[in-house]
Scaffold this motif. Structure first.
Motif, PDB file in Angstrom:
ATOM      1  N   ILE A  75      -9.652   4.146  -6.422  1.00 57.58           N
ATOM      2  CA  ILE A  75      -8.783   3.101  -5.849  1.00 57.58           C
ATOM      3  C   ILE A  75      -7.771   3.734  -4.896  1.00 57.58           C
ATOM      4  N   VAL A  76      -7.204   4.873  -5.333  1.00 55.07           N
ATOM      5  CA  VAL A  76      -6.200   5.520  -4.488  1.00 55.07           C
ATOM      6  C   VAL A  76      -6.828   6.007  -3.184  1.00 55.07           C
ATOM      7  N   VAL A  77      -8.016   6.636  -3.291  1.00 51.57           N
ATOM      8  CA  VAL A  77      -8.686   7.102  -2.080  1.00 51.57           C
ATOM      9  C   VAL A  77      -8.996   5.914  -1.171  1.00 51.57           C
ATOM     10  N   MET A  82      -1.524   9.966   5.281  1.00 55.78           N
ATOM     11  CA  MET A  82      -2.767   9.653   4.564  1.00 55.78           C
ATOM     12  C   MET A  82      -3.507  10.917   4.171  1.00 55.78           C
ATOM     13  N   ILE A 115       1.981   2.038  -3.452  1.00 60.71           N
ATOM     14  CA  ILE A 115       0.931   2.640  -4.276  1.00 60.71           C
ATOM     15  C   ILE A 115       0.785   4.125  -3.947  1.00 60.71           C
ATOM     16  N   LEU A 116       0.854   4.448  -2.646  1.00 63.67           N
ATOM     17  CA  LEU A 116       0.661   5.842  -2.250  1.00 63.67           C
ATOM     18  C   LEU A 116       1.845   6.708  -2.708  1.00 63.67           C
ATOM     19  N   VAL A 127      -1.914  12.228   1.109  1.00 66.21           N
ATOM     20  CA  VAL A 127      -2.275  11.454  -0.084  1.00 66.21           C
ATOM     21  C   VAL A 127      -3.679  11.833  -0.557  1.00 66.21           C
ATOM     22  N   LEU A 128      -4.598  11.935   0.396  1.00 68.83           N
ATOM     23  CA  LEU A 128      -5.977  12.268   0.019  1.00 68.83           C
ATOM     24  C   LEU A 128      -6.028  13.639  -0.650  1.00 68.83           C
ATOM     25  N   TRP A 151       0.843  -1.206   0.000  1.00 65.41           N
ATOM     26  CA  TRP A 151       0.000   0.000   0.000  1.00 65.41           C
ATOM     27  C   TRP A 151       0.868   1.242   0.000  1.00 65.41           C
ATOM     28  N   LEU A 177       1.528   8.346  10.379  1.00 63.87           N
ATOM     29  CA  LEU A 177       0.799   7.598   9.352  1.00 63.87           C
ATOM     30  C   LEU A 177      -0.465   8.354   8.944  1.00 63.87           C
ATOM     31  N   CYS A 178      -1.183   8.888   9.953  1.00 69.29           N
ATOM     32  CA  CYS A 178      -2.400   9.661   9.660  1.00 69.29           C
ATOM     33  C   CYS A 178      -2.059  10.870   8.796  1.00 69.29           C
ATOM     34  N   VAL A 202      -7.401   3.020  -0.992  1.00 76.70           N
ATOM     35  CA  VAL A 202      -6.162   2.517  -0.374  1.00 76.70           C
ATOM     36  C   VAL A 202      -5.737   3.436   0.761  1.00 76.70           C
ATOM     37  N   ALA A 203      -5.801   4.761   0.508  1.00 77.78           N
ATOM     38  CA  ALA A 203      -5.372   5.705   1.542  1.00 77.78           C
ATOM     39  C   ALA A 203      -6.264   5.599   2.772  1.00 77.78           C
ATOM     40  N   LEU A 204      -7.580   5.513   2.561  1.00 79.87           N
ATOM     41  CA  LEU A 204      -8.489   5.424   3.710  1.00 79.87           C
ATOM     42  C   LEU A 204      -8.262   4.126   4.469  1.00 79.87           C
ATOM     43  N   ARG A 240       1.439   7.397  -6.301  1.00 80.08           N
ATOM     44  CA  ARG A 240       0.351   8.344  -6.566  1.00 80.08           C
ATOM     45  C   ARG A 240       0.810   9.777  -6.329  1.00 80.08           C
ATOM     46  N   TRP A 289      -6.414   2.110  10.103  1.00 80.96           N
ATOM     47  CA  TRP A 289      -5.678   1.391  11.149  1.00 80.96           C
ATOM     48  C   TRP A 289      -5.035   2.405  12.103  1.00 80.96           C
ATOM     49  N   ILE A 300     -13.344   0.575  -2.488  1.00 80.27           N
ATOM     50  CA  ILE A 300     -12.724  -0.523  -1.739  1.00 80.27           C
ATOM     51  C   ILE A 300     -12.429  -0.101  -0.300  1.00 80.27           C
ATOM     52  N   SER A 314      -4.641  13.506  -4.099  1.00 80.59           N
ATOM     53  CA  SER A 314      -5.419  12.707  -5.049  1.00 80.59           C
ATOM     54  C   SER A 314      -6.542  13.499  -5.711  1.00 80.59           C
ATOM     55  N   SER A 333      -5.516   2.317   4.671  1.00 78.71           N
ATOM     56  CA  SER A 333      -4.265   2.366   5.429  1.00 78.71           C
ATOM     57  C   SER A 333      -4.392   3.335   6.600  1.00 78.71           C
ATOM     58  N   GLY A 334      -5.082   4.448   6.373  1.00 75.47           N
ATOM     59  CA  GLY A 334      -5.202   5.445   7.428  1.00 75.47           C
ATOM     60  C   GLY A 334      -6.101   4.990   8.570  1.00 75.47           C
TER      61      GLY A 334
END
Lengths: 370, 308
Positions: free
Chosen positions: B96-98, A332, A286-287, A335-336, A283, A328-329, B100-102, A290, B107, B43, A339, B104-105
């Protein structure tokens, strides 16, 4: 005229990108600060500790580089796939197989040092490649979306490698609690390149792969075709690109790099295969891809930042009350924000604005006529 | 030994575990199938489910009522689903990217919340977390074999099975279901007929959030009364798989979810006998690939249409 147009277009892209990363960074920093304050710490202190953990000494900088290597390799694996619109979510499974195969060959085969490493890494890559072959065939010939098949294969890989580790260790199928293979032989270890740190030559391999792909994409016909099927499929088809072959190559390259990454992680860092070591690694790749918009050179930088954050977050957890999950948060959130399709957003807003202006002008004109 | 294992496949306890452990998968996949059918490539189930599990515990812990916990879980599920919708439907991000990010985030986020609210790492158990109470099913219990399979469960378990029928009716017998399917099959045609794709995707996304949140809450309040780090452990992805294999038909989706639960139960039972249940637990994943492959071979036309 057309020259001017193209200049404006480039400027627009640059401007949108600047806005995109700047805006994302600001939002992320603000939300991150809120997150840290909510846990009763000072954001500035936290940032200082993260920076210190990532760059404070040679050992710490080594940790950053150590984490950069797998992120870079997997970022490239994901970038190859996502550039062409292939959702290879099975990177984790490919890494697991690569790591397992490298570990088994590493302790069971006897070879001279360099040759041994080469054999293990290539075998790891090939096992990753074979593991993506089925989803590729299913996508290209039976039109079954690869994201679900690769996802399922992740689970299968995690379970099967665990099962095989049990089998190797106990020789029977009894349930065992042991979770790793024996250590690999000295000849299979990827050597440390900076003494006193945990930076192994894995990093050099990863960098070489990134640069190689950059040159392939930029200067070769194959690279051009691989890029074209992602950017404009119809154009590629009309231009005589064998699309199925190109897509197959994309799948296989992505799988090979991911498998090889499992190999170099096992040989360079852990020196044995731990069950579940691949969890969540895919994962991250992938991030990273991206954020870097699937550009190999950008992937290098993003992987570096990712590695620094990873090393820094461990330090932060040791020194402050903050949990390493905070970082980690924050990742994310970034990334969001990245995106978001800013180009589409800008065009929509601009279109709405022009429409409004035109309507206003029309109304003014209408009034003038009457 | 072989005979023992064969007998185990129909043990009342195997089927009992299947009956219970299918529940989160049923809620998740049946609640999400409308969203899937409407054309969202979502997903983020793992994320919503994990949040649901945590907020179920929070609601139950602070009020002492598991049903309020369930409401909290549904609420947070809807919130997370709306965040997903904001990024994918409003801002046109890659779904898909959103996702995956959600995932992973989630957890990280749920663990952070657990640590800061309850001060415990790893997992949180407390007598203050009230689970759903078991129903008094004396009528079912009297049936010899079936009684021990179906009896003595909490209300959400039975509701999940009722939901199979309800979602089948909603999907195929109501205007809402027709519109959802229409939006998914041909967005432009649906828009021409005056049906807003965005509106129906958002509605189905809210449904997905509510039910996947509820499914998470069934994990944490369905008997264990605890929340642990990453407790969904891939169940969200199993929901996605059931939906894709089921192809938008709630009955097929439920059957796939039950298959997942059954192989999970088998591997649990094998482990208690001291056998390695790992191989058995790969069966559902392999089954998904085989089923997809068979359906793909049926519609084989040389190479795939690589236009999209």
């Amino acid at each position: 005229m057309s020259k001017v147009m193209s200049k404006i277009k480039i400027n627009d892209t640059v401007r949108i990108n600047l806005f995109k990363y700047g805006f994302s960074l600001i939002v992320t920093l603000l939300l991150g600060a809120v997150l840290i304050i909510a846990q009763g710490e000072n954001p500035a202190t936290a940032a200082a500790v993260i920076f210190d953990g990532a760059f404070g000494s040679l050992t710490k900088f080594g940790n950053t580089l150590r984490w950069m290597a797998p992120n870079l390799m997997l970022g490239i694996a994901a970038a190859v796939a996502f550039k062409a619109g292939v959702s290879n979510l099975g990177i984790e499974g490919q890494v697991a197989w690569g790591g397992f195969v490298a570990a088994v060959l590493g302790y069971s085969v006897q070879l001279p040092p360099l040759l041994h490493v080469l054999l293990c890494v290539v075998a790891a890559g090939i096992s990753g490649l074979l593991y993506v072959l089925l989803p590729a065939i299913m996508r290209l010939f039976f039109n079954i979306n690869e994201f679900i098949t690769t996802l399922m294969l992740n689970f299968i890989a995690a379970i099967l490698t665990e099962y095989l580790v049990d089998l190797i260790l106990s020789g029977t199928v009894q349930y065992s609690t042991a979770t790793s293979t024996p250590n690999v032989l000295d000849s299979a270890i990827i050597p440390i390149i900076i003494p006193g740190t945990s930076v192994s030559a894995s990093l050099l391999i990863a960098l070489a792969v990134a640069l190689l792909l950059f040159f392939v994409y930029k200067y070769t016909i194959v690279g051009y075709e691989l890029k074209q099927v992602g950017e404009n499929l119809r154009f590629a088809k009309t231009g005589g690109v064998k699309v199925v072959k190109s897509f197959l190559m994309i799948f296989l390259i992505s799988g090979f790099i991911a498998g090889a990454c499992g190999g170099i992680e096992v040989l360079g860092t852990y020196r044995k295969f731990n069950t579940g070591f691949a969890a969540n690694m895919g994962w991250d790749g992938i991030l990273v891809a991206r954020i870097a918009e699937s550009n190999p050179i950008a992937v290098i930088f993003v992987a570096f930042v990712w590695g620094a954050l990873q090393a820094g977050s461990l330090q932060m957890e040791r020194v402050t009350e903050l949990n390493r999950f905070t970082v980690l948060c924050i990742k994310m959130i970034f990334v969001l924000m990245v995106s978001i399709n800013y180009e589409w957003l800008f065009n929509t807003i601009r279109y709405a604005w022009i429409k409004r202006r035109n309507r206003k002008e029309a109304m003014a004109g209408g009034l003038g006529n009457s | 030994m072989g005979w023992e294992i064969l007998k185990m496949t129909v043990y009342a306890s195997t089927l009992g575990i299947t009956f219970r452990s299918a529940v989160p998968l049923l809620y998740g996949s049946l609640g999400g199938c409308f969203n899937q059918t409407s054309g969202c490539n979502n997903i983020a189930y793992e994320c919503v489910m994990l949040f649901g599990a945590l907020f179920g515990v929070i609601g139950s812990f602070y009020t002492g009522n598991p049903w309020i916990g369930a409401l909290c879980a549904m609420g947070i599920g809807i919130l997370v689903a709306l965040i997903f919708g904001m990024f994918t439907i409003v801002f046109h991000s890659n779904s898909i990217v959103v996702g995956v990010a959600l995932n992973s985030g989630a957890w990280a986020m749920t663990t952070l919340l657990m640590v800061s609210l309850f001060g415990s790492r790893g997992s949180f158990t407390d007598p203050g977390i009230i689970s759903f109470s078991r129903l008094n099913t004396s009528l079912i219990d009297k049936i010899p074999y079936l009684g021990s399979v179906l009896g003595q469960n909490v209300l959400p378990v039975y509701l999940a099975y009722a939901m199979i029928a309800v979602s089948y009716i909603v999907m195929f017998k109501t205007p809402f279901g027709l519109r959802i399917r229409g939006v998914g099959q041909n967005e432009v045609a649906a828009e021409t007929a005056g049906i807003s794709a965005v509106k129906y995707r958002m509605i189905s996304l809210v449904m997905m959030g509510a039910f996947v949140g509820l499914s998470g809450c069934c994990l944490s309040l369905g008997g264990l009364s605890m929340f642990s780090e990453n407790m969904t452990a891939g169940r969200g992805f199993l929901c996605v798989a059931s939906m894709i294999v089921g192809g938008g038909n709630p009955i097929k989706i439920a059957l796939v979810a039950l298959l997942f639960a059954y192989s999970d139960a088998m591997s649990q039972i094998l482990t208690t006998l001291g056998l390695n249940g790992l191989l058995v637990s790969t069966i559902p994943y392999i089954a998904v690939i085989v089923v997809l492959l068979i359906s793909g071979i049926k519609s084989f036309k040389g190479t795939a249409d690589l236009e999209g």
